[in-house]
Design a protein around this motif. Structure first.
Motif, PDB file in Angstrom:
ATOM      1  N   LEU A  52       0.833  -1.204   0.000  1.00  0.00           N
ATOM      2  CA  LEU A  52       0.000   0.000   0.000  1.00  0.00           C
ATOM      3  C   LEU A  52       0.867   1.254   0.000  1.00  0.00           C
ATOM      4  CD1 LEU A  52      -2.604   1.675   0.341  1.00  0.00           C
ATOM      5  CD2 LEU A  52      -2.555   1.091   2.773  1.00  0.00           C
ATOM      6  N   LYS A  53       1.900   1.278   0.802  1.00  0.00           N
ATOM      7  CA  LYS A  53       2.808   2.428   0.871  1.00  0.00           C
ATOM      8  C   LYS A  53       3.488   2.659  -0.477  1.00  0.00           C
ATOM      9  CE  LYS A  53       5.808   5.350   2.958  1.00  0.00           C
ATOM     10  NZ  LYS A  53       6.016   6.364   1.955  1.00  0.00           N
ATOM     11  N   GLN A  54       3.972   1.587  -1.086  1.00  0.00           N
ATOM     12  CA  GLN A  54       4.641   1.707  -2.380  1.00  0.00           C
ATOM     13  C   GLN A  54       3.680   2.205  -3.454  1.00  0.00           C
ATOM     14  OE1 GLN A  54       6.087  -2.299  -2.732  1.00  0.00           O
ATOM     15  NE2 GLN A  54       8.029  -1.837  -1.694  1.00  0.00           N
ATOM     16  N   GLU A  55       2.466   1.678  -3.454  1.00  0.00           N
ATOM     17  CA  GLU A  55       1.469   2.087  -4.444  1.00  0.00           C
ATOM     18  C   GLU A  55       1.058   3.545  -4.251  1.00  0.00           C
ATOM     19  OE1 GLU A  55       0.007   0.400  -7.106  1.00  0.00           O
ATOM     20  OE2 GLU A  55       1.450  -1.198  -6.789  1.00  0.00           O
ATOM     21  N   SER A  56       0.866   3.968  -3.007  1.00  0.00           N
ATOM     22  CA  SER A  56       0.465   5.360  -2.762  1.00  0.00           C
ATOM     23  C   SER A  56       1.608   6.321  -3.120  1.00  0.00           C
ATOM     24  CB  SER A  56      -0.002   5.562  -1.322  1.00  0.00           C
ATOM     25  OG  SER A  56       1.031   5.340  -0.400  1.00  0.00           O
ATOM     26  N   ASP A  57       2.857   5.919  -2.869  1.00  0.00           N
ATOM     27  CA  ASP A  57       4.005   6.748  -3.265  1.00  0.00           C
ATOM     28  C   ASP A  57       4.066   6.893  -4.784  1.00  0.00           C
ATOM     29  OD1 ASP A  57       4.758   7.029  -0.619  1.00  0.00           O
ATOM     30  OD2 ASP A  57       6.433   5.614  -0.733  1.00  0.00           O
TER      31      ASP A  57
END
Length: 162
Positions: A52-57
C-alpha cells in the motif's frame, strides 16, 4: 457569396477549459505524514501494508506531475510563463484527448484516450485512499495496482506468515 466565419473556440480555449475540468477532478494528494499515521495503525511491517505504501508513493508521483503540468498549462496559455516544449506537447495531446507523453511515462499506464486514463487514476486513488482511511478492503481491484505481481506476492506472504 459569403463564407462562414469561424465562431468556434480556439485550441488554447478548448485546452484551458479542459485543464480547469481536470484540476477540479484531480484526487487529493497522499500526504506522507497522513499515510505514515494510517499505516502505523494498520501495522507498517505487514507485507500488504508495505505494498500500500509503495502504491500510494507511486500514485503520488503521478498526481504531483499532473497537478504541476496543469497549473503550468494554465499559466502558459494565459501568457504568464513561457510555453516549454513539454507544455506545448501537453497542449497538443489534451486538444486531441490523448494522454500527454510525460504523464504516460511517469504513470506507465496505457490508455486509448485521456478520459480512460484519467478515470483510471481517479479509481486508483479511491482504492488506495479508502484502504488508508477505512483499513483493508474485503476485495481489491487488481488492475488498479502499478505492481499487481507485488501485491499478489505480499498477499501470499501474509497468508504464509499466519
Amino acid at each position: 457569396k459569403e463564407g462562414g466565419g469561424g465562431g468556434g473556440a480556439t485550441r488554447e480555449e478548448v485546452v484551458s477549459e479542459q485543464v480547469t475540468e481536470l484540476q477540479a477532478k484531480l484526487p487529493a494528494d497522499f500526504k506522507p505524514d497522513e499515510v505514515k499515521t494510517a499505516l502505523k495503525h494498520m501495522g507498517p511491517t505487514k507485507p500488504l501494508n508495505i505494498c500500500l505504501k509503495q502504491e500510494s508513493d507511486r500514485l503520488q508521483k503521478v498526481l504531483s506531475l499532473v497537478r504541476a503540468q496543469l497549473a503550468g498549462l494554465k499559466l502558459a496559455i494565459a501568457g504568464t510563463i513561457m510555453m516549454s516544449p513539454e507544455l506545448a506537447e501537453a497542449v497538443g495531446a489534451l486538444f486531441l484527448a490523448r494522454v500527454p507523453a510525460a504523464w504516460a511515462a511517469v504513470s506507465q499506464m496505457h490508455a486509448p484516450n485521456l478520459g480512460v486514463w484519467f478515470s483510471n487514476v481517479i479509481s486508483r486513488a479511491e482504492q488506495l485512499s479508502g484502504w488508508l482511511r477505512s483499513g483493508r478492503p474485503a476485495s481489491f481491484w487488481l488492475a488498479g495496482f502499478f505492481n499487481p505481481q507485488g501485491f499478489l506476492t505480499a498477499n501470499r506472504q501474509e497468508v504464509c506468515r499466519k
